[in-house]
Design a protein around this motif. Structure first.
Motif, mmCIF file in Angstrom:
data_model
loop_
_atom_site.group_PDB
_atom_site.id
_atom_site.type_symbol
_atom_site.label_atom_id
_atom_site.label_comp_id
_atom_site.label_asym_id
_atom_site.label_seq_id
_atom_site.Cartn_x
_atom_site.Cartn_y
_atom_site.Cartn_z
ATOM 1 N N GLN A 31 -37.345 -4.738 12.618
ATOM 2 C CA GLN A 31 -38.250 -3.695 13.121
ATOM 3 C C GLN A 31 -37.501 -2.498 13.683
ATOM 4 N N ILE A 34 -35.939 -0.465 10.703
ATOM 5 C CA ILE A 34 -36.945 0.266 9.938
ATOM 6 C C ILE A 34 -37.493 1.434 10.751
ATOM 7 N N TRP A 44 -39.534 4.062 4.297
ATOM 8 C CA TRP A 44 -39.541 3.280 3.064
ATOM 9 C C TRP A 44 -38.127 2.806 2.729
ATOM 10 N N SER A 47 -36.950 -0.148 4.800
ATOM 11 C CA SER A 47 -37.639 -1.373 4.381
ATOM 12 C C SER A 47 -37.068 -1.896 3.077
ATOM 13 N N TYR A 360 -44.066 -1.135 3.581
ATOM 14 C CA TYR A 360 -43.569 -2.505 3.444
ATOM 15 C C TYR A 360 -44.744 -3.444 3.234
#
Length: 582
Positions: A31, A34, A44, A47, A360
């Protein structure tokens, strides 16, 4: 058609035979990595980087271990587009499907006895080698933009420090139930995760250096001369002239960036690894920015970050609530169902139906950006599809949404969506939606509800009546003005709230008489009844269903949230702000 290997797996349905080990492998952080993003493209890319590294690891584990795809119990590798494209350059796979970040950050595999430790090492080594290869491809581009070669040591050091990988394995002894073996390896991984590694950091130099603008941790690569040329010469990639980045965020920004498909020095890493034409990659990777997504609002310039996560998936995967679930075959079936949802349901809903951008989709875990006025409907559709797809296994999900202006920091919206998701799980007791709304004025409105509470139906009814011109867009603000003196956000006394309820019901009818002049016949009374039913739900905590494990979740079931009553209307009118206050 069942293969011989499928029959073998069926024979191992409930108990081990002493010939296998169970390997559980995980990489991270997820987390935080990302969320280190300034643009939708960064989101993106971060991910997909993690999915790409996991895909390479899984390919080598299966090949090196002489495994079948079915031996990878989670995630399901069956017909996975990225795995197909990575293994076979001639596979009939479109870039649109292959480039969906849909592999989670962990895998569970049933491997031959005595091979688990070696295969875990294969996975870790593959990930490090692939990341090093990506880093080399990006570094070759940087010197053409005046990167100082002396920064290469710092570059390599930062890449070597990412990602963190942990694994655990256990024997599956003869006659031991699958559930017991799985829970043992899961507990071992959790214990390993909590045993933190603190390797001494050896700085490349001792001089003070600017930190990465997104992570705030790593030292940035290059000096001011380098960054001035980079931001001036590639303003489409580096839109913030003052931002500086370390190695991992530079790789995230550059490893698949193609400014000009005819340029010799642009990086198109996947075109070299997969059998996709550069034009196809370029077309697939053209990601909408936030203003472009916001334009799909009816009016206004707000976007929403949506984070959804399955509820009690660990319990479902472990088969604790099903008498027929004590087998790796069951675990594989759950994995396959999650894969089908991520690959086929989620993209169709997010991209096609609600005009959003998918960041994701890893089974039960979804992250997407949407026009602000589409987020609630999309969340509801995603949850309904998830529940329907996994009906046989008892799938349920919670969702968090952060709504903010198109110019709000993207990194902040991602983190707030993730916090809202946690609020849905722990504040509302799962099977819930939570929303955090960030106005440009600085005001923050938080609201949430259970999916089946009827609150979303009421919200949709308010929208319908307002758009039909029967209910004024001022209704929520007029009602909020009347209720503000009651200080509902501070009131937790059930008896006092019960005493106040007739007064609030009278206020609702009064405001409807002024702001609902277009309501005809019994419409006004029917709406008042529906609103008062929601008022009762907010002010009288429901009895605990007993179906949610954990003291925190049980407490959430009986928590008073009187302010949720008015916040439903304030959230509704703001995200549909064409009939609300600007």
């Amino acid at each position: 058609m069942m293969t011989d290997h499928d029959r073998d797996l069926k024979q191992k349905k409930r108990q081990g035979d002493g010939s296998s080990e169970i390997l559980l492998f995980q990489l991270g952080p997820v987390q935080d990595f990302i969320a280190q993003a300034r643009s939708t493209r960064d989101l993106w890319s971060g991910s997909f980087m993690l999915s790409w590294l996991m895909a390479n690891a899984l390919r080598e584990v299966v090949t090196h271990g002489g495994l079948h795809d079915e031996d990878v119990v989670f995630p399901s590798l069956k017909d996975n587009p990225l795995m197909l494209a990575l293994r076979d350059r001639e596979a009939p796979v479109t870039s649109e499907l292959a480039l969906i970040p849909n592999l989670p950050n962990r895998f569970l595999a049933l491997v031959p006895k005595g091979t688990a430790a070696d295969l875990a090492d294969v996975a870790a080594r593959t990930i490090r080698d692939e990341l090093e290869s990506m880093g080399k491809a990006v570094w070759q581009w940087l010197p053409t933009n005046d990167a100082d070669p002396s920064c290469k040591e710092r570059w390599d050091t930062q890449i070597a420090a990412f990602p963190q990988m942990i694994w655990a394995y256990t024997a599956w002894p003869a006659d031991e139930p699958w559930r017991d073996a799985y829970e043992r390896v899961n507990a071992s991984l959790a214990a390993r995760r909590n045993t933190r590694d603190f390797a001494q950091w050896k700085p490349v130099n001792t001089e003070a250096t600017v930190k990465d603008s997104l992570s705030g941790k790593e030292e940035c690569i290059g000096d001011e001369v380098f960054w001035k040329k980079l931001t001036e010469g590639h303003s489409q990639i580096f839109t913030a002239a003052s931002h500086r980045y370390g190695a991992m965020n530079l790789i995230k920004r550059l490893w698949m960036h193609v400014e000009d498909i005819e340029a010799k020095h642009d990086i198109n890493y996947l075109a070299d690894k997969l059998n996709f034409k550069e034009k196809e990659i370029w077309r697939t990777l053209r990601v909408k920015d936030l203003p472009s997504i916001a334009k799909d609002n009816k009016t206004g310039s707000y976007v929403a970050l949506l984070a959804m996560d399955g509820d009690k998936m660990g319990t479902i995967l472990a088969g604790r609530e099903s008498a027929d679930a004590d087998s790796p075959q069951y675990h594989t079936e759950v994995s396959q169902t999650l894969s089908e949802y991520a690959l086929y349901d989620v993209p169709k809903l997010v991209r096609e139906q609600f005009k959003g951008h998918l960041i994701y989709a890893g089974g039960d875990d979804v992250l997407a950006i949407l026009p602000g006025d589409q987020a609630v409907a999309c969340a509801r559709a995603l949850r309904d599809a998830f529940k329907a797809r996994g009906q046989a296994f008892g799938f349920e999900a919670s969702c968090g949404i952060a709504v903010g202006h198109q110019n709000a920091p993207l990194q902040m919206l991602v983190k707030e969506a993730q916090r809202a998701e946690q609020r849905a799980k722990h504040g509302y007791g799962r099977a819930a939606l939570a929303i955090s709304l960030y106005k440009r004025s600085g005001e923050i409105i938080e609201w949430g509800c259970k999916w089946e509470s009827g609150a979303l139906d009421l919200m949709a009814k308010i929208t319908e009546l307002t758009e039909a011109g029967k209910l004024s867009g001022r209704f929520p603000y007029a009602l909020a003005a009347l209720l503000r003196p009651y200080a509902l956000d501070d009131e937790k006394d059930t008896a006092r709230l019960e005493t106040m309820r007739p007064v609030v019901e009278a206020d609702v009818r009064h405001v409807l008489s002024r702001q609902g002049e277009g309501l005809k016949g019994g419409e006004r009374e029917a709406l008042a009844t529906e609103i008062n039913r929601y008022l009762e739900a907010c002010w009288q905590p429901p009895k605990s269903s007993g179906g949610i494990a954990g003291a925190q979740a049980q407490k959430a079931e009986t928590t008073l949230r009187p302010q949720d009553f008015i916040n439903l209307f304030l959230v509704e009118t703001f995200i549909n702000r064409h009939h609300g206050e600007n």
